[in-house]
Design an enzyme around this catalytic site. Structure first.
Site, short mmCIF file in Angstrom:
data_model
loop_
_atom_site.label_atom_id
_atom_site.label_comp_id
_atom_site.label_asym_id
_atom_site.label_seq_id
_atom_site.Cartn_x
_atom_site.Cartn_y
_atom_site.Cartn_z
N THR A 34 -11.33 3.67 -5.21
CA THR A 34 -11.23 2.24 -4.92
C THR A 34 -11.12 1.38 -6.19
O THR A 34 -10.47 0.34 -6.18
CB THR A 34 -12.43 1.76 -4.07
OG1 THR A 34 -13.63 2.26 -4.67
CG2 THR A 34 -12.34 2.28 -2.65
N ARG A 49 -10.67 11.78 6.25
CA ARG A 49 -11.56 12.10 7.37
C ARG A 49 -10.92 11.85 8.74
O ARG A 49 -11.45 12.25 9.76
CB ARG A 49 -12.87 11.29 7.25
CG ARG A 49 -13.77 11.81 6.14
CD ARG A 49 -14.84 10.79 5.75
NE ARG A 49 -14.30 9.72 4.91
CZ ARG A 49 -15.02 8.70 4.44
NH1 ARG A 49 -16.30 8.61 4.75
NH2 ARG A 49 -14.47 7.78 3.67
C1 UD1 Z 1 -16.25 2.66 0.31
C2 UD1 Z 1 -17.30 2.35 -0.76
C3 UD1 Z 1 -18.69 2.49 -0.14
C4 UD1 Z 1 -18.81 1.60 1.07
C5 UD1 Z 1 -17.69 1.86 2.07
C6 UD1 Z 1 -17.72 0.80 3.14
C7 UD1 Z 1 -16.35 3.08 -2.91
C8 UD1 Z 1 -16.36 4.11 -3.94
N1 UD1 Z 1 -17.17 3.28 -1.86
O1 UD1 Z 1 -16.42 4.02 0.64
O2 UD1 Z 1 -19.68 2.13 -1.09
O3 UD1 Z 1 -20.08 1.80 1.69
O4 UD1 Z 1 -16.40 1.79 1.42
O5 UD1 Z 1 -16.74 1.00 4.12
O6 UD1 Z 1 -15.65 2.10 -3.03
N2 UD1 Z 1 -8.42 3.13 -1.00
C9 UD1 Z 1 -7.30 2.95 -1.78
N3 UD1 Z 1 -7.07 3.80 -2.80
C10 UD1 Z 1 -7.92 4.81 -3.12
C11 UD1 Z 1 -9.06 4.99 -2.33
C12 UD1 Z 1 -9.29 4.13 -1.28
O7 UD1 Z 1 -6.51 2.04 -1.53
O8 UD1 Z 1 -7.63 5.52 -4.09
C13 UD1 Z 1 -8.66 2.20 0.13
C14 UD1 Z 1 -8.65 2.91 1.46
O9 UD1 Z 1 -7.34 2.92 2.00
C15 UD1 Z 1 -9.62 2.07 2.29
C16 UD1 Z 1 -10.58 1.48 1.27
O10 UD1 Z 1 -9.94 1.64 0.00
O11 UD1 Z 1 -8.95 1.02 2.96
C17 UD1 Z 1 -11.93 2.19 1.25
O12 UD1 Z 1 -11.71 3.56 0.96
P1 UD1 Z 1 -12.56 4.72 1.62
O13 UD1 Z 1 -12.09 5.99 1.10
O14 UD1 Z 1 -12.60 4.54 3.08
O15 UD1 Z 1 -13.99 4.39 1.01
P2 UD1 Z 1 -15.38 4.86 1.56
O16 UD1 Z 1 -15.61 6.27 1.24
O17 UD1 Z 1 -15.51 4.46 2.98
CA CA Z 2 -14.11 3.49 4.50
#
Ligand code: UD1
Ligand code: CA
Length: 471
Positions: free
Chosen positions: A95, A28
């Site tokens: 995550t 995003r």
């Molecule tokens: C996540 C939560 C959501 C919460 C929100 C709060 C999940 C599925 N959802 O959503 O419930 O309300 O955070 O901010 O967990 N990341 C990795 N590897 C991946 C995917 C993500 O390391 O494969 C890391 C990203 O770099 C980031 C963090 O995890 O630092 C959160 O990922 P992001 O994609 O921002 O999650 P949200 O959609 O915001």
């Molecule tokens: Ca996030």
């Protein structure tokens, strides 16, 4: 004491390990750069999370890296050195999958694992301390930090039953219309009992709209296993908000900046003519009775002494100013030092360890690079001083240039004390002008000038001795 209690340490005795998720690209953000490297207040987002994590005194800080792993590692290491360990998530599959990358490190440990997101920069140490304490004080396998948001769009929602008991987390994209109305959201900050976390993670399936392994499915799995899951509702939503878009990044920037400036006004006694148009790094120091005009940027670890006046349009980066310094409008000062009671600008450019000593004056359209301008000396107009050492009480006339570059190498210019360099003098380096000497207007100085001597012409030749017989 019962046998069970002996075998099972209480949570309060268990070590704390921190796991920071930072592998995602951050779709995003619409960027070629990993989200956690985007800057807030001049520092990568991940830096803030690392700083806070460090203050909690964990055994180790594991950072899950993937996108631009090398760059993220550098950013982490500059903040936490020995305690950081990196685990790689090769493909970003959610995550849950990210946490799984730390499986071999943590699955057999008795630790409490605090999970943080690299994109939640403003979380406070105190908040996390009390969150961890509450988790330790309970017998829960998982604690979730939640907040209520007026606009919860995009976040995972905390679903509760009629008795307000936690049921599950549902992601925005997977939520039914009723669930989307829920304003309590998952902050993405959790405490887990390590073993239970990994046992449950193995059972997470990517059966959702995004086809990802969600960490948010873990609490529900733990509940089904008869484990306890607690949710702590935190009151400050800003603190746990994540940065997902550039619009949010700009909001955070604004918030951080307002906080920094407020602190400088209230605690440090700094005047801002327009606090909404000043840009001061949270790492900078500004002394009391400084007056900062609109559109001033003070970046990095700059230190400004007391009673300085900094006029509009000026940028000061990683530089040091003494007290009583006046920086007039539109100056650029980078990696340099200006001692007390100097005046610089307007439109001056100081860079690469320029040093302007006590009481010296730098005027308009003057560039000083890797040079020292001695006490009480002046360079008032249209001048370039590069690789030069200038003594005390010397005057550099308008349009003077140190010709420091021969097309291949840089050469030094030395101008001693009490010298008068005439307007439009070219000093072809390497060259030295002895103390008390004068160069006439338009001189091209190609050879060293002895002390107390007047030189003139192209190339400049000795015209007369200034001390002795003529006087
Ligand atoms: C996540 C939560 C959501 C919460 C929100 C709060 C999940 C599925 N959802 O959503 O419930 O309300 O955070 O901010 O967990 N990341 C990795 N590897 C991946 C995917 C993500 O390391 O494969 C890391 C990203 O770099 C980031 C963090 O995890 O630092 C959160 O990922 P992001 O994609 O921002 O999650 P949200 O959609 O915001
Ligand atoms: Ca996030």
């Amino acid at each position: 004491m019962e046998k069970d209690q002996l075998l099972q340490p209480r949570q309060s005795d268990q070590p704390l390990e921190i796991l920071i998720l930072a592998a995602g690209l951050g779709t995003r953000m619409k960027s070629g750069q990993a989200k956690v490297l985007h800057k807030l207040g001049g520092l990568p987002l991940i830096t803030y999370v690392c700083r806070t994590a460090q203050l909690l005194g964990p055994e180790k800080i594991y950072v899950v890296v993937g996108h631009q792993a090398a760059e993220v590692e550098i950013a982490v290491q500059s903040e936490v050195s020995e305690k950081a360990e990196f685990v790689t998530q090769t493909e970003q599959r959610g995550t849950g999958d990210a946490v799984m990358a730390a499986q071999t490190k943590l699955e057999n440990s008795d630790s409490v694992v605090l999970v943080l997101s690299g994109d939640v920069p403003l979380i406070r140490t105190e908040t996390l301390k009390s969150f961890i304490a509450q988790h330790r004080g309970s017998d829960a396998a998982c604690s979730i930090l939640s907040v209520r948001l007026e606009n919860p769009t995009g976040y995972g929602r905390i679903v509760r039953d009629e008795d307000e008991q936690f049921v599950r987390i549902v992601e925005h994209k997977d939520a039914a219309p009723e669930e989307q109305k829920v304003k309590e959201i998952n902050s993405g900050i959790y405490c887990f009992a390590a073993r239970q976390l990994f046992a449950a993670l193995k059972r997470v399936k990517p059966s959702n709209k995004q086809g990802e392994y969600y960490l948010t499915d873990v609490p529900q799995i733990l509940l089904a296993d008869g484990e306890r899951v607690n949710v702590y509702l935190h009151s400050d939503a800003r603190e746990v908000s994540g940065v997902n878009t550039r619009a949010e990044l700009a909001e955070f920037e604004n918030l951080l900046r307002r906080g920094t400036i407020r602190k400088l006004m209230i605690e440090a006694g700094v005047t801002f003519l327009d606090p909404s148009h000043a840009y001061i790094s949270s790492e900078a120091q500004v002394g009391r009775d400084c007056v900062i005009y609109p559109d001033v940027s003070i970046e990095g670890k700059s230190v400004i002494g007391e009673g300085c006046e900094i006029r509009s349009g000026t940028r000061i980066t990683n530089s040091r100013l003494g007290s009583g310094v006046v920086v007039k409008d539109h100056c650029v000062i980078i990696d340099s030092e200006i001692e007390s009671n100097c005046s610089v600008g307007p439109f001056a450019h100081l860079r690469m360890n320029a040093l302007v000593q006590e009481g010296a004056v730098v005027g308009n359209f003057v560039e000083i690079k890797k040079s020292r301008l001695g006490r009480g000396s002046k360079a008032m107009h249209l001048t370039y001083l590069g690789d030069a050492t200038i003594g005390e009480n010397t005057n550099i006339g308008a349009g003077t240039v140190t010709c420091n570059y021969d097309g291949k190498d840089k050469h030094p210019t030395i101008i001693e004390d009490d010298v008068r360099i005439g307007s439009d003098t070219m000093l072809v380096a390497p060259v030295r002008v002895g103390r008390g000497s004068v160069t006439a207007a338009g001189s091209v100085v190609t050879e060293d000038v002895p002390p107390d001597t007047l030189v003139a012409g192209v190339p400049a030749v000795v015209k007369k001795r200034l001390k002795g017989s003529e006087k």
